[in-house]
Design a protein around this motif. Structure first.
Motif, mmCIF file in Angstrom:
data_model
loop_
_atom_site.group_PDB
_atom_site.id
_atom_site.type_symbol
_atom_site.label_atom_id
_atom_site.label_comp_id
_atom_site.label_asym_id
_atom_site.label_seq_id
_atom_site.Cartn_x
_atom_site.Cartn_y
_atom_site.Cartn_z
ATOM 1 N N ALA A 40 14.161 -17.685 -13.224
ATOM 2 C CA ALA A 40 12.517 -17.572 -13.620
ATOM 3 C C ALA A 40 12.095 -16.743 -12.397
ATOM 4 C CB ALA A 40 11.710 -19.234 -13.406
ATOM 5 N N SER A 41 10.821 -15.751 -12.739
ATOM 6 C CA SER A 41 10.168 -14.968 -11.887
ATOM 7 C C SER A 41 9.011 -14.718 -11.954
ATOM 8 C CB SER A 41 11.017 -13.662 -12.009
ATOM 9 O OG SER A 41 10.884 -12.851 -13.201
ATOM 10 N N LYS A 42 8.321 -14.349 -10.982
ATOM 11 C CA LYS A 42 6.890 -13.986 -11.058
ATOM 12 C C LYS A 42 6.599 -12.711 -10.135
ATOM 13 C CE LYS A 42 4.782 -17.300 -13.457
ATOM 14 N NZ LYS A 42 3.869 -18.507 -12.752
ATOM 15 N N GLN A 43 5.626 -11.724 -10.614
ATOM 16 C CA GLN A 43 5.243 -10.752 -9.852
ATOM 17 C C GLN A 43 4.125 -10.654 -9.225
ATOM 18 O OE1 GLN A 43 6.182 -7.035 -12.045
ATOM 19 N NE2 GLN A 43 8.277 -7.015 -11.199
ATOM 20 N N TYR A 44 3.882 -10.193 -8.153
ATOM 21 C CA TYR A 44 2.565 -9.812 -7.629
ATOM 22 C C TYR A 44 2.520 -8.454 -7.188
ATOM 23 C CZ TYR A 44 -1.334 -9.759 -4.247
ATOM 24 O OH TYR A 44 -2.562 -9.328 -3.654
ATOM 25 N N THR A 45 1.292 -7.744 -7.464
ATOM 26 C CA THR A 45 1.314 -6.350 -7.010
ATOM 27 C C THR A 45 0.164 -6.108 -5.929
ATOM 28 O OG1 THR A 45 1.887 -5.623 -9.216
ATOM 29 C CG2 THR A 45 0.701 -3.917 -7.737
ATOM 30 N N ALA A 46 0.594 -5.696 -4.961
ATOM 31 C CA ALA A 46 -0.301 -5.616 -3.789
ATOM 32 C C ALA A 46 -0.967 -4.032 -3.892
ATOM 33 C CB ALA A 46 0.569 -5.796 -2.410
ATOM 34 N N ASN A 47 -2.138 -3.816 -4.247
ATOM 35 C CA ASN A 47 -2.571 -2.787 -4.111
ATOM 36 C C ASN A 47 -3.368 -2.180 -3.003
ATOM 37 O OD1 ASN A 47 -2.082 -2.129 -7.288
ATOM 38 N ND2 ASN A 47 -3.376 -4.130 -7.716
ATOM 39 N N PRO A 48 -3.688 -0.809 -2.977
ATOM 40 C CA PRO A 48 -4.212 -0.272 -1.699
ATOM 41 C C PRO A 48 -5.569 -0.568 -1.761
ATOM 42 C CG PRO A 48 -3.681 1.251 -3.354
ATOM 43 C CD PRO A 48 -3.004 0.056 -3.851
ATOM 44 N N ARG A 49 -6.313 -0.812 -0.433
ATOM 45 C CA ARG A 49 -7.570 -0.746 -0.262
ATOM 46 C C ARG A 49 -7.974 0.539 -0.126
ATOM 47 N NH1 ARG A 49 -8.000 -3.716 3.705
ATOM 48 N NH2 ARG A 49 -8.942 -5.730 2.546
ATOM 49 N N GLN A 50 -8.582 1.312 -1.022
ATOM 50 C CA GLN A 50 -8.915 2.835 -1.192
ATOM 51 C C GLN A 50 -10.282 3.066 -0.888
ATOM 52 O OE1 GLN A 50 -7.224 3.317 -5.148
ATOM 53 N NE2 GLN A 50 -5.712 4.680 -4.360
ATOM 54 N N ALA A 51 -10.583 4.298 -0.489
ATOM 55 C CA ALA A 51 -11.873 4.937 -0.238
ATOM 56 C C ALA A 51 -11.896 6.313 -0.561
ATOM 57 C CB ALA A 51 -12.340 4.616 1.072
ATOM 58 N N ARG A 52 -13.043 7.037 -1.059
ATOM 59 C CA ARG A 52 -12.952 8.092 -1.600
ATOM 60 C C ARG A 52 -12.999 9.165 -0.484
ATOM 61 N NH1 ARG A 52 -12.701 10.568 -6.081
ATOM 62 N NH2 ARG A 52 -12.898 8.442 -7.056
ATOM 63 N N PHE A 53 -12.011 10.132 -0.476
ATOM 64 C CA PHE A 53 -11.844 11.000 0.395
ATOM 65 C C PHE A 53 -12.099 12.495 -0.282
ATOM 66 C CE2 PHE A 53 -8.969 13.178 3.927
ATOM 67 C CZ PHE A 53 -9.846 13.970 4.216
ATOM 68 N N SER A 54 -13.135 13.245 -0.014
ATOM 69 C CA SER A 54 -13.423 14.545 -0.625
ATOM 70 C C SER A 54 -13.534 15.625 0.491
ATOM 71 C CB SER A 54 -14.880 14.418 -1.284
ATOM 72 O OG SER A 54 -15.859 14.277 -0.596
ATOM 73 N N VAL A 55 -12.788 16.499 0.224
ATOM 74 C CA VAL A 55 -13.099 17.902 1.026
ATOM 75 C C VAL A 55 -13.481 19.032 0.169
ATOM 76 C CG1 VAL A 55 -11.858 19.573 2.739
ATOM 77 C CG2 VAL A 55 -11.044 17.133 2.317
ATOM 78 N N VAL A 56 -14.651 19.665 0.541
ATOM 79 C CA VAL A 56 -15.143 20.703 -0.351
ATOM 80 C C VAL A 56 -15.247 21.949 0.700
ATOM 81 C CG1 VAL A 56 -16.424 19.488 -1.820
ATOM 82 C CG2 VAL A 56 -17.384 20.013 0.203
ATOM 83 N N GLY A 57 -15.425 23.077 0.297
ATOM 84 C CA GLY A 57 -15.748 24.071 0.700
ATOM 85 C C GLY A 57 -17.094 24.871 0.454
ATOM 86 N N ASN A 58 -17.726 25.353 1.355
ATOM 87 C CA ASN A 58 -19.194 26.113 1.113
ATOM 88 C C ASN A 58 -18.942 27.100 0.294
ATOM 89 O OD1 ASN A 58 -17.960 27.516 3.194
ATOM 90 N ND2 ASN A 58 -19.901 27.969 3.941
ATOM 91 N N HIS A 59 -17.777 27.569 0.103
ATOM 92 C CA HIS A 59 -17.209 28.657 -1.089
ATOM 93 C C HIS A 59 -15.954 27.752 -1.709
ATOM 94 C CE1 HIS A 59 -19.487 32.261 -0.083
ATOM 95 N NE2 HIS A 59 -19.624 31.690 1.161
ATOM 96 N N PRO A 60 -15.640 28.101 -3.002
ATOM 97 C CA PRO A 60 -14.734 27.579 -3.901
ATOM 98 C C PRO A 60 -13.356 27.818 -2.869
ATOM 99 C CG PRO A 60 -16.094 28.719 -5.262
ATOM 100 C CD PRO A 60 -16.757 29.057 -3.963
ATOM 101 N N ALA A 61 -12.900 27.033 -2.828
ATOM 102 C CA ALA A 61 -11.205 26.956 -2.272
ATOM 103 C C ALA A 61 -10.364 26.219 -2.674
ATOM 104 C CB ALA A 61 -11.629 27.130 -0.634
ATOM 105 N N ARG A 62 -9.061 26.444 -2.655
ATOM 106 C CA ARG A 62 -7.856 25.545 -2.900
ATOM 107 C C ARG A 62 -7.720 24.716 -1.455
ATOM 108 N NH1 ARG A 62 -3.573 28.773 -6.175
ATOM 109 N NH2 ARG A 62 -4.755 28.644 -8.460
ATOM 110 N N ILE A 63 -8.504 23.576 -1.362
ATOM 111 C CA ILE A 63 -8.013 22.853 0.079
ATOM 112 C C ILE A 63 -7.057 21.780 -0.397
ATOM 113 C CG2 ILE A 63 -9.341 21.564 1.916
ATOM 114 C CD1 ILE A 63 -11.564 23.051 1.143
ATOM 115 N N LYS A 64 -6.139 21.627 0.268
ATOM 116 C CA LYS A 64 -5.046 20.464 0.084
ATOM 117 C C LYS A 64 -5.559 19.367 0.914
ATOM 118 C CE LYS A 64 -1.004 23.562 -0.339
ATOM 119 N NZ LYS A 64 0.419 23.758 0.259
#
Length: 993
Positions: A576-600
């Motif tokens: 017999a088995s049971k599963q529990y999934t511990a999910n991450p506590r997340q917050a939004r992280f955004s990085v923008v450029g004042n010009h369009p740029a490929r930011i990693k």
């Protein structure tokens, strides 16, 4: 992120419904794919030819739209069902065209659609926000709210596409020009639909990429935003000048637009704020028939696209998406995939962080079906929405496929000896659909994720589950079941938090119990499930344990959850088995450029995402933005280091990388320049061969070859009057001091019809433009410092429409050009003589510059209709042409007879023509008689006798020979006699024949 569909309805073919298949419909040839790749198909349930778009939900299921208004859900590995039928207007190619899912769908349940909607006796285009019904898989679309709406004017090329920004806070909408379509073959400026010209105007919605918030208001960051009118179309506009666009938001940063052309080209462009891609004046690098001749398209410059294809009957670009996964071979990573519906091909296009093409459009797959939309599967694979087959075709790379994991639970009902089997805990690292095969241990089998099986006997048996992924990779697991006994149970005691920050303790408890054996030992296993966005999952064991409690620290990484399994077994090894999934506590992280740029952000180049709180995140700002700006600093801490590491706070984090274009840098660095130009007006734009920025008193231009240059004052006024960079190209120099006359000038790169150009200014003349071959000739003369001086006119056309001319300040000079003669200058008395004769209307255009004669005394110009003008200090300037000029040339020009002292002149009665010449102390003449094709000279003493006799009116008439030698001297023959000269005696005699 993805790009969407063509509205051209595909020819009907039989839709493929049912289980996942790997073959194309019979109507098409077998796909030709790169080595190692395969297509895996999922049905959508739409009619053949009706499919227009699709979007994936977080669980891997897909929503799809049909032009006639239906919205279908295809579960991962399941059969499609219709969840909505929306009212649509379906005239022409209109209908339900696009769908997008909010990045926070799990909580917001938000879905967006684009469509044409009936409105009274007409129709409107509408962008709608919906709420997906149901608590898990969507069962309906409800609570419609209108985000954008505007009238339909034609039955094609309307609201085409919608994409949700990764931040979830804004929407990108692609709108066609909505103009009527006619054949390009007979298009004229008078019969094309002028409504298409609204694509050029930021104040109209058609022919645009719009960027709005979730309520339809323009964003303050938009290039034409009006704070007082956030609902104006200008406030909503991001890019103008499009015909039939689709958009793709690159998760690394940047917007890519594909535009279906009309007469010559389909194109792929990087979209920059405020940019105008110049439809209907241009498509790609080609001017359009009809529209190009309209006043609105005069002097309209266009920048070259990233890529283009030649328009044909089997050619329709319908957009594409960047591949940001890691399972494809290295050569495909970071590459943009573009679908061609008409040609049934898939191509790749590469460009670097500075927007420079690194790989041109290259076909990599063919016979892939009628792609109307391109999207990205949850594991990163490229997916094509095939309208003809009404299916989603996922392009997968087989060599990196990971085998699935098999797991199941079995629950017994002893009263009926029925066992319920549940394989829901089985999974596939590649996030692909699985098939399920059961062997029940009593000689029978079954299929499906969940099954119930009655046993005839109650003895222990071994049940086996085999799961198989679409590539055919299997995984199996077996368990003991006792149909006549109740199964053991395990009670899981989950922690009170539901989500966890990095390093936070996850603590659980569990109790195991068997009806016969009593309390049981509980075993624990914690698996780390790391699922990077657009990539396969990595599953590794973190920790094991035994006992009533279990704890561990939540991993310090993103895209990770922890699956904790508690298992117990009775004395007969029944589990017999049971599963529990511990999910991450997340917050939004955004990085923008004042010009369009490929930011990693991290390793997978995603510029806006949810990040586990407490994790350490590496951020890399590229040295150059997509529009050639240079990284300067981070706005929050002013650091000039492009790479930084931050720990994710619980409240979320937004960072901005500040870039500076070469234009912005020069303007910021030079105070005198700022004083000269004033304040910026509008946005920096990309057109022609570079970038440019308008200021209140001037302009700055940047090109890769010449850098940043300024144009201002009267030179700018002239430049703009002529069409600015569309006519003369961008400046190659700042305004410089000329070498003479206190003048000023700018040099320019040259436009499509001008070649290299300049504008010169003096206070007495004003600003005048000179370019192309005329300018090159002028430069040969030492330009303004030479004998011609400054131009006193722009280059203008000649009255006959054949030539071009600039006039100059010194010596009454001009340079004339025609395609046949090239550019040549005239000046002084020769110029005056030519002008007095009627300029080019007399004997054409100069074929030489004003040249010095070989004797060093005189000057001359030759002209295109067998004419010349000769000048000397003692004779002035006179013309000769035709047969007289031919004879003059045959005699050695001025070496033979000297310089002309008359123009070619009619004799009394108009029976012929003549020129008189002077050489030293002697005069000579050449006469031509009407009706003949040759002219003859009369020289010296013989000429004097003939003159005294009355020239051609004498009894001798016209000469019929030149002067030639005789044994005693010289002789000239005439119509009715001759004249001789005796060299010994000096006697002159005239006689009849």
């Amino acid at each position: 992120m993805r790009t969407r569909r063509s509205l051209i309805v595909s020819a009907a073919t039989t839709a493929l419904l049912g289980t996942v298949v790997v073959t194309a419909p019979a109507a098409h040839a077998a796909p030709a794919l790169p080595a190692g790749f395969a297509l895996f198909d999922a049905p959508t349930g739409h009619q053949a030819g009706d499919l227009t778009d699709a979007a994936y939900l977080p669980d891997g299921s897909a929503l799809s739209t049909g032009r006639l208004g239906s919205v279908h859900l295809t579960p991962l590995g399941g059969q499609p069902t219709q969840i909505a039928s929306l009212p649509v207007s379906t005239t022409g190619s209109l209908g339900l065209t696009g769908i997008a899912v909010a990045p926070d769908f799990a909580t917001s349940r938000a879905v967006y659609t684009t469509r044409a909607v009936p409105s009274g006796s007409s129709a409107v285009f509408r962008l709608s926000r919906w709420k997906a019904g149901g608590s898990d898989a969507p069962t309906s679309l409800t609570e419609e709210s209108t985000v954008l709406e505007f009238p339909v004017t034609s039955d094609s090329k309307g609201i085409q596409d919608v994409a949700v920004d990764p931040s979830g806070a804004s929407l990108w909408v692609a709108v066609g020009d909505n103009a009527a379509v006619r054949s390009p073959a007979d298009a004229t400026k008078d019969n094309v639909d002028k409504f298409a010209l609204r694509a050029l105007d930021p104040a109209h919605p058609t022919g645009k990429v719009l960027r709005v918030d979730l309520t339809g208001r323009g964003l303050p960051e938009n290039p034409f935003y009006e704070a007082a009118s956030p609902l104006s179309w200008k406030s909503r506009n991001y890019v103008s000048g499009l015909r039939d666009p689709r958009i793709a938001l690159d998760p690394r940063g940047g917007v890519v637009v594909t535009d279906i052309g009309w007469s010559a080209r389909h194109e792929v462009d990087l979209a920059f704020p405020g940019q105008n891609l110049k439809w209907p004046c241009w498509e790609g690098t080609t001017r359009t028939p009809g529209y190009r001749d309209t006043p609105e398209c005069k002097n309209v410059a266009n920048a070259a696209p990233l890529g283009e294809t030649v328009h044909g009957t089997a050619d329709t670009l319908v957009g594409g998406v960047p591949y940001t996964g890691i399972s494809y071979p290295e050569a495909f990573r970071g590459i943009h995939f573009v679908a061609n519906k008409g040609a049934q091909t898939l191509s790749t296009l590469g460009f670097d962080g500075g927007g420079t093409v690194t790989q041109p459009l290259t076909t990599v797959a063919s016979a892939i079906g009628d792609a109307v939309s391109v999207l990205t599967a949850p594991n990163g694979d490229i997916v094509l929405a095939d309208a003809a087959g009404a299916k989603l075709r996922r392009l997968s790379y087989k060599p990196v496929n990971k085998a699935p994991r098999a797991a199941f639970t079995a629950t017994t009902d002893p009263a009926t000896r029925t066992v319920s089997f549940d394989a829901s805990t089985s999974d596939d690292p590649d996030r692909e659909a699985l098939s399920y095969q059961w062997t029940f241990g009593d000689g029978t089998t079954g299929t499906g994720k969940t099954v119930s099986h009655p046993y005839s006997a109650g003895d222990p048996v071994t049940a086996t589950l085999t799961v198989t992924d679409p590539h055919g990779a299997p995984a199996s697991i077996s368990q003991t079941v006792v149909p006549a006994e109740a199964s053991p149970t395990v009670e899981l005691l989950p922690p009170s938090p539901t989500v966890f920050s990095a390093g936070e303790s996850v603590s659980l408890g569990a109790n195991g119990e068997d009806p016969g054996d009593g309390p049981l030992t509980v075993n624990w296993r914690a698996d780390r499930v790391h699922c990077p966005r657009n990539a396969a999952c990595e599953i590794t064991q973190l920790k094991t344990g035994t006992g009533l409690t279990f704890s561990l620290s939540f991993p310090n990484e993103n895209d990770t959850r922890v699956v904790i399994t508690s298992t117990t077994a009775n004395g007969r090894n029944v589990l017999a088995s049971k599963q529990y999934t511990a999910n991450p506590r997340q917050a939004r992280f955004s990085v923008v450029g004042n010009h369009p740029a490929r930011i990693k952000i991290g390793a997978n180049e995603d510029a806006g995402r949810l990040v586990t709180v407490g994790t350490s995140v590496l951020i890399t700002a590229p040295a150059t933005s997509l529009d050639a700006a240079k990284f300067v600093k981070w706005a929050d801490n002013q650091s000039t280091e492009p790479i930084r590491q931050v720990t994710m706070p619980g409240g979320g984090l937004g960072l901005r990388a500040d870039y500076q274009t070469p234009i912005e840098k020069r303007y910021a660095d030079e105070a005198p320049l700022r004083a000269l130009l004033g304040t910026p007006v509008g946005s920096e734009l990309i057109e022609g061969d570079g970038h440019w920025q308008l200021y209140t008193s001037g302009r700055l231009y940047w090109t890769p070859l010449y850098g940043v240059k300024t144009v201002s004052g009267e030179i700018l006024t002239k430049y703009v009057t002529l069409g600015a960079h569309a006519f003369l190209g961008s400046p190659k120099t700042d305004e410089l001091v000329a070498r003479a006359g206190n003048g000023r000038y700018n040099d320019f790169t040259g436009g499509p019809t001008t070649g290299d150009g300049s504008i010169y200014w003096t206070s007495s003349i004003g600003a005048m433009a000179i370019h192309g071959e005329i300018r090159a000739k002028w430069m040969e003369t030492d330009a303004e410092n030479g004998p011609l001086g400054f131009p006193t006119t722009d280059e203008v056309g000649t009255p006959d429409g054949v030539g071009r001319v600039n006039h100059f300040f010194r010596n009454n000079a001009s340079i004339y050009w025609t395609a046949a003669t090239g550019a040549h200058f005239l000046k002084g008395r020769i110029w005056q003589k030519w002008g007095s004769l009627g300029w080019e209307t007399f004997f054409g255009y100069p074929t030489t510059d004003e040249m010095a004669t070989p004797d060093g005394v005189g000057r001359y110009n030759h002209f295109s209709t067998n004419g010349s003008i000769y000048w000397s200090p003692s004779t002035d300037a006179f013309e000769i042409h035709g047969a007289i000029r031919d004879r003059y040339q045959a005699l050695g020009w001025q070496d033979g007879l000297g310089y002309p002292i008359t123009d070619e002149t009619w004799v009394p009665g108009n029976g012929g023509k003549y020129n008189h010449f002077r050489q030293g102390g002697f005069d000579h003449s050449i006469y031509w008689r009407q009706g003949t094709s040759v002219a003859w000279e009369v020289k010296g003493s013989i000429r004097l006798r003939w003159r005294d006799l009355g020239w051609e009116t004498s009894y001798l008439g016209f000469p019929i020979s030149g002067e030639y030698n005789t044994p005693t001297g010289k002789r000239s023959d005439f119509q009715n006699g001759y004249i001789t000269y005796n060299a010994t005696t000096g006697a002159i005699e005239d006689r009849r024949y």
